[in-house]
Design an enzyme around this catalytic site. Structure first.
Site, PDB file in Angstrom:
ATOM      1  N   LYS A 174       0.826  -1.220   0.000  1.00 46.05           N
ATOM      2  CA  LYS A 174       0.000   0.000   0.000  1.00 46.05           C
ATOM      3  C   LYS A 174       0.853   1.261   0.000  1.00 46.05           C
ATOM      4  O   LYS A 174       0.434   2.303  -0.524  1.00 46.05           O
ATOM      5  CB  LYS A 174      -0.961  -0.022   1.193  1.00 46.05           C
ATOM      6  CG  LYS A 174      -0.310  -0.039   2.575  1.00 46.05           C
ATOM      7  CD  LYS A 174      -0.133   1.356   3.176  1.00 46.05           C
ATOM      8  CE  LYS A 174       0.619   1.299   4.486  1.00 46.05           C
ATOM      9  NZ  LYS A 174       0.743   2.627   5.133  1.00 46.05           N
TER      10      LYS A 174
ATOM     11  N   THR B  91      -3.833   5.460   3.244  1.00 48.34           N
ATOM     12  CA  THR B  91      -2.537   5.888   2.722  1.00 48.34           C
ATOM     13  C   THR B  91      -2.674   6.697   1.439  1.00 48.34           C
ATOM     14  O   THR B  91      -1.960   7.686   1.235  1.00 48.34           O
ATOM     15  CB  THR B  91      -1.644   4.658   2.472  1.00 48.34           C
ATOM     16  OG1 THR B  91      -1.387   4.020   3.714  1.00 48.34           O
ATOM     17  CG2 THR B  91      -0.322   5.047   1.821  1.00 48.34           C
TER      18      THR B  91
END
Length: 333
Positions: free
Chosen positions: A191, A248
């Site tokens: 991620k 994120t």
């Protein structure tokens, strides 16, 4: 109450120390620099990484790793992922033989292609029942401000996962337990790389369609690699997968997205690194994850192109163009 050592006094290590203290544990925070530890002890604040956040009185700090680890029942590892091996070689012998080690790190080691739990096992000799992972949408500043959040604790031994779950469960922090360590670690690592790619798109001025496309396809390629190395595919739909990816890629608090934005706006990797106080893990892990995917015959075009960008072999515009111009294939995971 458990005696807990948190090894790493950066933003996430400090925030998790606060969570552990709120859950009723006695916490000793280890940091490399004596002056930072002294500030934490006298002002109850990590003024360098989480300024303005008051730490509970049950959090102390020391620059002596042996002192931090003495008698610890839970050892939380919160150093930069590419520095884990060197740190464990320096002070791993002080970790009590019966302590559970909890990784907050999100990376795949350069050169060895090992996940952090594998590095921990190699250096310490610990079995899988003594190694746990915490992963999820956990932006440190929001956690430290006690904003409601959830996460995942993974350990091969479900009972140990539940023990760590209870040790960090507070009124604001809700952990879930599971046994898929592989999936949690890979999702947490990938991620950051997808966050870099999304940041590049933002820096180039592209909108929500572009961002959503990169996030969705990034999740798909992460899941492909996860399945290839033994992860549970459902992990990528949960907090450690989609949850962490969304946080994120969406938040300006994300180091990786911010790093990517600056690249997209025209700065070089060296220029962004020079002005970035904290480590953007995706910058280091993109190469090792790309190599890991190749070893398993898995296509990860976003990861591959980010690695090329970081290596100076591709420009931000070329990255986006290369992704869009790839040969069309049927939509699948």
């Amino acid at each position: 109450m458990a005696k807990t050592a948190v090894m790493g006094a950066g933003s996430w290590g400090t925030a998790f120390a606060l969570v552990l203290a709120d859950a009723g544990n006695d916490v000793c925070l280890w940091g490399r620099r004596e002056e930072l530890c002294e500030t934490i002890n006298t002002k109850h604040e990590n003024s360098e990484y989480l300024p303005g956040i008051q730490l509970p009185d049950s959090v102390s700090a020391t620059s002596d790793p042996a002192k931090a680890l003495e008698g610890a029942e839970i050892v939380v590892l919160a150093v930069p992922s590419q520095q884990l091996r060197a740190n464990l070689e320096a002070w791993g012998e002080h970790i009590p033989a019966d302590a559970v080690m909890v990784s907050l790190m999100k990376g795949v080691e350069l050169g060895t292609h090992k996940r952090m739990s594998e590095v921990i096992a190699e250096i310490t000799g610990a079995g899988p029942e003594r190694i746990a992972v915490v992963s999820g949408p956990n932006l440190a500043k929001e956690i430290a401000n006690r904003e409601p959040a959830a996460s995942v604790v993974a350990c091969a031994d479900q009972a140990v996962a539940e023990r760590i779950q209870k040790a960090c469960h507070t009124a604001a922090f809700r952990p879930y337990s599971m046994t898929d360590v592989v999936g949690c670690e890979l999702a947490g690592t990938a991620k950051n790389i997808i966050g870099l790619a999304v940041g590049v798109c933002v820096g180039l001025g592209y909108g929500d369609n572009t961002k959503a496309s990169v996030i969705t396809r990034g999740l798909a390629e992460t899941a492909r690699l996860g399945v290839a190395i033994g992860a549970d595919p459902t992990t990528f739909m949960g907090l450690a997968g989609m949850g962490d990816l969304v946080a994120t890629c969406s938040s300006p608090l994300s180091r990786n997205r911010t790093f990517g934005e600056k690249l997209g706006a025209g700065m070089s990797v060296e220029e962004v690194t020079a002005q970035t106080r904290q480590v953007a893990e995706g910058v280091k892990s993109c190469q090792s994850v790309s190599e890991l995917a190749a070893m398993h015959g898995v296509e990860m075009p976003i990861v591959e192109h980010v690695a090329a960008l970081i290596a100076g072999k591709m420009t931000p515009n070329e990255l986006v163009s290369a992704l869009i111009s790839r040969q069309a294939k049927p939509e699948k995971v």
